[in-house]
Design a protein around this motif. Sequence first.
Motif, PDB file in Angstrom:
ATOM      1  N   HIS A 202       6.395 -52.909 -52.874  1.00 56.43           N
ATOM      2  CA  HIS A 202       5.506 -52.640 -53.483  1.00 56.43           C
ATOM      3  C   HIS A 202       5.481 -51.450 -54.522  1.00 56.43           C
ATOM      4  O   HIS A 202       5.468 -51.262 -55.755  1.00 56.43           O
ATOM      5  CB  HIS A 202       4.219 -52.652 -52.849  1.00 56.43           C
ATOM      6  N   LEU A 203       5.727 -50.192 -53.745  1.00 52.01           N
ATOM      7  CA  LEU A 203       5.672 -48.892 -54.816  1.00 52.01           C
ATOM      8  C   LEU A 203       6.789 -48.659 -55.418  1.00 52.01           C
ATOM      9  O   LEU A 203       6.800 -48.139 -56.673  1.00 52.01           O
ATOM     10  CB  LEU A 203       5.650 -47.814 -53.626  1.00 52.01           C
ATOM     11  N   GLN A 204       8.024 -49.104 -54.888  1.00 51.75           N
ATOM     12  CA  GLN A 204       9.243 -49.065 -55.960  1.00 51.75           C
ATOM     13  C   GLN A 204       9.202 -49.968 -57.256  1.00 51.75           C
ATOM     14  O   GLN A 204       9.593 -49.402 -58.101  1.00 51.75           O
ATOM     15  CB  GLN A 204      10.541 -49.526 -55.036  1.00 51.75           C
ATOM     16  N   ILE A 205       8.713 -51.042 -56.950  1.00 51.42           N
ATOM     17  CA  ILE A 205       8.224 -51.892 -58.450  1.00 51.42           C
ATOM     18  C   ILE A 205       7.405 -51.158 -59.200  1.00 51.42           C
ATOM     19  O   ILE A 205       7.887 -51.189 -60.354  1.00 51.42           O
ATOM     20  CB  ILE A 205       7.807 -53.376 -57.788  1.00 51.42           C
ATOM     21  N   LEU A 206       6.500 -50.806 -58.682  1.00 47.79           N
ATOM     22  CA  LEU A 206       5.290 -49.991 -59.522  1.00 47.79           C
ATOM     23  C   LEU A 206       5.846 -48.777 -60.466  1.00 47.79           C
ATOM     24  O   LEU A 206       5.612 -48.524 -61.480  1.00 47.79           O
ATOM     25  CB  LEU A 206       4.182 -49.689 -58.716  1.00 47.79           C
ATOM     26  N   ALA A 207       6.768 -48.137 -59.371  1.00 47.30           N
ATOM     27  CA  ALA A 207       7.501 -46.823 -60.193  1.00 47.30           C
ATOM     28  C   ALA A 207       8.404 -47.362 -61.269  1.00 47.30           C
ATOM     29  O   ALA A 207       8.409 -46.619 -62.266  1.00 47.30           O
ATOM     30  CB  ALA A 207       8.031 -46.244 -59.119  1.00 47.30           C
ATOM     31  N   ARG A 208       9.242 -48.459 -61.092  1.00 53.41           N
ATOM     32  CA  ARG A 208      10.002 -48.710 -61.882  1.00 53.41           C
ATOM     33  C   ARG A 208       9.422 -49.386 -63.347  1.00 53.41           C
ATOM     34  O   ARG A 208       9.819 -48.992 -64.455  1.00 53.41           O
ATOM     35  CB  ARG A 208      10.774 -49.748 -61.353  1.00 53.41           C
ATOM     36  N   LEU A 209       8.151 -50.113 -63.143  1.00 49.65           N
ATOM     37  CA  LEU A 209       7.482 -50.758 -64.228  1.00 49.65           C
ATOM     38  C   LEU A 209       6.772 -49.662 -64.987  1.00 49.65           C
ATOM     39  O   LEU A 209       6.772 -49.497 -66.201  1.00 49.65           O
ATOM     40  CB  LEU A 209       6.458 -51.750 -63.680  1.00 49.65           C
ATOM     41  N   GLY A 210       6.390 -48.455 -64.229  1.00 48.23           N
ATOM     42  CA  GLY A 210       5.906 -47.386 -65.122  1.00 48.23           C
ATOM     43  C   GLY A 210       6.988 -46.642 -65.866  1.00 48.23           C
ATOM     44  O   GLY A 210       6.593 -46.191 -66.951  1.00 48.23           O
ATOM     45  N   ARG A 211       8.014 -46.791 -65.461  1.00 50.54           N
ATOM     46  CA  ARG A 211       9.260 -46.156 -66.351  1.00 50.54           C
ATOM     47  C   ARG A 211       9.650 -46.938 -67.338  1.00 50.54           C
ATOM     48  O   ARG A 211       9.814 -46.241 -68.475  1.00 50.54           O
ATOM     49  CB  ARG A 211      10.508 -45.675 -65.327  1.00 50.54           C
TER      50      ARG A 211
END
Length: 308
Positions: free
Chosen positions: A266-275
Amino acid sequence: VPRGQNCVCDATGQLDLIRHGSAVGAAGRAFPESLSDGLGKCRIRTPHFLTIFAFPDAGRQRLSHPPSDTETRFAMSRDFYTLDDLVQHLGRDRRQVERLVNRGLVPGRKVGGEWRFNATEITYWLEQELRGYCDSDLAQLEQTRQSEELRQLPVSGLLRPETCEVPLDAGTKPSVLQALIEVAGRTWQVWDPATVLKAVREREDVMSTGFENGVGIPHPRNPQPDALGQSVIAFGRTSSGIPFGAPGRTMTDLFFLVLARDSATHLQILARLGRMMRLPDFLNNLRSAENAAAAYQLIQTADTDITS
């Protein structure tokens, strides 16, 4: 204890107030439907969370029985982080994390003189912090939250051509959420759509996942391992912006539904979408994409560019 006040039973059986979020039943037992000694009814929200609804004049109470060895082990289980765990989880300098904790900026409490942090509360807190992260902060979070389910491309690895819908046939927030769940269901990995939709709606009720740039990233507050065969991402673009609760009342037209089976994914996806949202022209190009296939290609390219 005021009516509706969150309380927590720690490993000693003591009932205490906590500052952040839902109360944590550290002993983890299924409390009776009602408690004696002036306490009102309690409700179990998840296996780890409860809220005590107390009468206004109820004082601080001690349960009539001490926790068992099993309950104590639960209190120290991996549902909780120590300070060292939290430092590793956040990928930050220990002194920086200690300052945040001591200032009360991180949800946590002391048990036996040692800090304990509930994993779900930390994930929710971190979601809010991500909005203010710069690209380097997001990249560092990606590195510290490596998911076993994801490979080099966190978004492209879970997004499929059939889970992109342009245009998304929806004109309200409830219809957007419903439509995105249906799109995600094309993978046959959403085993319990009703449960997932309910979890996504409940998360939106707490705080909108809309951003000022017109992007919404709806997701459940907690991972859904029992409702999903594997983690799924769905993308949809509405024909025009809709009210989604974004800051400044800005309209939202780009939606990434994130359904993860664990918090690391979950957090890895959110971080990548943020980038990805910070890439020049990425959002403008998505709004100009002629169809779902073109949108899918743009997302794949952006994900690849960040990785390379």
